[in-house]
Design a protein around this motif. Structure first.
Motif, mmCIF file in Angstrom:
data_model
loop_
_atom_site.group_PDB
_atom_site.id
_atom_site.type_symbol
_atom_site.label_atom_id
_atom_site.label_comp_id
_atom_site.label_asym_id
_atom_site.label_seq_id
_atom_site.Cartn_x
_atom_site.Cartn_y
_atom_site.Cartn_z
ATOM 1 N N GLY A 190 3.913 -0.568 4.446
ATOM 2 C CA GLY A 190 2.548 -0.536 4.197
ATOM 3 C C GLY A 190 2.972 -1.698 3.033
ATOM 4 O O GLY A 190 1.859 -3.049 2.133
ATOM 5 N N ARG B 63 -3.384 0.655 -3.025
ATOM 6 C CA ARG B 63 -2.518 -0.635 -4.156
ATOM 7 C C ARG B 63 -3.069 -0.979 -5.195
ATOM 8 O O ARG B 63 -5.077 -0.758 -4.971
ATOM 9 C CB ARG B 63 -2.443 -1.678 -3.313
ATOM 10 C CG ARG B 63 -3.229 -2.769 -2.568
ATOM 11 C CD ARG B 63 -2.636 -4.487 -1.219
ATOM 12 N NE ARG B 63 -2.622 -4.737 -2.742
ATOM 13 C CZ ARG B 63 -2.025 -6.045 -2.824
ATOM 14 N NH1 ARG B 63 -1.161 -5.668 -1.273
ATOM 15 N NH2 ARG B 63 -2.002 -6.918 -3.382
ATOM 16 N N HIS C 39 -5.026 4.653 1.984
ATOM 17 C CA HIS C 39 -2.865 3.913 2.066
ATOM 18 C C HIS C 39 -3.751 3.318 0.347
ATOM 19 O O HIS C 39 -5.370 2.390 0.415
ATOM 20 C CB HIS C 39 -3.141 3.066 2.499
ATOM 21 C CG HIS C 39 -2.240 3.584 3.531
ATOM 22 N ND1 HIS C 39 -2.148 4.727 4.539
ATOM 23 C CD2 HIS C 39 -0.748 3.745 3.518
ATOM 24 C CE1 HIS C 39 -1.441 4.763 4.945
ATOM 25 N NE2 HIS C 39 -0.215 5.096 4.738
ATOM 26 N N TYR D 214 1.299 -1.405 0.315
ATOM 27 C CA TYR D 214 0.248 0.086 -0.284
ATOM 28 C C TYR D 214 0.997 1.728 0.147
ATOM 29 O O TYR D 214 2.298 1.031 0.510
ATOM 30 C CB TYR D 214 -0.893 0.004 0.638
ATOM 31 C CG TYR D 214 -2.032 -0.691 1.186
ATOM 32 C CD1 TYR D 214 -3.001 -0.231 0.786
ATOM 33 C CD2 TYR D 214 -1.960 -2.283 1.693
ATOM 34 C CE1 TYR D 214 -4.286 -1.563 0.606
ATOM 35 C CE2 TYR D 214 -3.240 -3.242 1.532
ATOM 36 C CZ TYR D 214 -4.227 -2.749 0.977
ATOM 37 O OH TYR D 214 -5.545 -3.363 0.613
ATOM 38 N N ARG D 215 0.385 2.212 -0.712
ATOM 39 C CA ARG D 215 1.028 3.347 -0.802
ATOM 40 C C ARG D 215 -0.360 4.694 -0.778
ATOM 41 O O ARG D 215 -1.609 4.293 -0.410
ATOM 42 C CB ARG D 215 1.642 4.106 -2.422
ATOM 43 C CG ARG D 215 3.034 2.542 -2.330
ATOM 44 C CD ARG D 215 3.665 3.188 -1.431
ATOM 45 N NE ARG D 215 5.186 1.596 -1.773
ATOM 46 C CZ ARG D 215 5.472 1.230 -0.578
ATOM 47 N NH1 ARG D 215 4.281 1.351 0.132
ATOM 48 N NH2 ARG D 215 5.940 -0.139 -0.330
ATOM 49 N N THR D 216 0.243 5.235 0.204
ATOM 50 C CA THR D 216 -0.277 6.920 0.321
ATOM 51 C C THR D 216 -0.755 8.126 -0.847
ATOM 52 O O THR D 216 0.787 7.299 -1.801
ATOM 53 C CB THR D 216 0.002 7.785 1.103
ATOM 54 O OG1 THR D 216 1.669 8.648 1.160
ATOM 55 C CG2 THR D 216 0.729 7.286 3.065
ATOM 56 N N GLU E 283 -4.534 7.464 7.701
ATOM 57 C CA GLU E 283 -4.322 8.606 6.456
ATOM 58 C C GLU E 283 -4.666 7.007 5.507
ATOM 59 O O GLU E 283 -4.612 5.289 5.704
ATOM 60 C CB GLU E 283 -2.790 8.270 5.983
ATOM 61 C CG GLU E 283 -2.126 9.074 4.860
ATOM 62 C CD GLU E 283 -1.445 9.291 4.606
ATOM 63 O OE1 GLU E 283 -0.757 10.126 4.231
ATOM 64 O OE2 GLU E 283 -0.288 9.036 6.164
#
Length: 137
Positions: free
Chosen positions: A98, A81, A79, A34-36, A77
């Protein structure tokens, strides 16, 4: 899902596949977990001068609505993917980096036994913690 399949889906639904949209998809396709949105913005600012936050958030919302991106919330926050479409599974998600690990066990068989007269439309099962690399760091 990968970038080319996501682009096919966008075209099929009548959306243009701009360079920015492709770059967003490639970012998530290349990401390990996962990335923000903040990480995405930092990446895109090196490629596109003056990219708009609105453009990024509008596309993240669109990709999530279309099933291209999965969404979870870590530490308050959002996230994202790339969606996993190859088989039904769930995830362990590292709260620090993540990264994700597939979990092939699904608790829904047990849950359905306790919700006999209920209509279940969907479910999501995630486990949060620290991956081995983050534990030793």
């Amino acid at each position: 899902m990968n970038t080319s399949k996501a682009i096919e889906l966008l075209k099929k639904k009548g959306y243009k596949t701009t360079g920015k949209r492709k770059d967003i998809l490639t970012f998530f396709d290349d990401a390990d977990g996962y990335r923000t949105a903040k990480e995405l913005i930092q990446h895109l600012e090196t490629i596109h001068d003056g990219i708009s936050f609105d453009t990024i958030y509008r596309n993240l919302h669109l990709y999530h609505e279309m099933g291209i991106l999965e969404l979870t919330e870590l530490n308050g926050e959002k996230h994202f993917r790339m969606s996993c479409t190859h088989h039904h599974h769930h995830h362990f998600i590292c709260k620090d980096c993540g990264k994700t690990k597939d979990i092939d066990v699904c608790p829904m068989d047990e849950v359905k036994k306790t919700l006999v007269n209920y209509s279940i439309e969907d479910h999501k099962f995630e486990i949060y913690g620290l991956c081995p690399a983050c534990q030793t760091a």
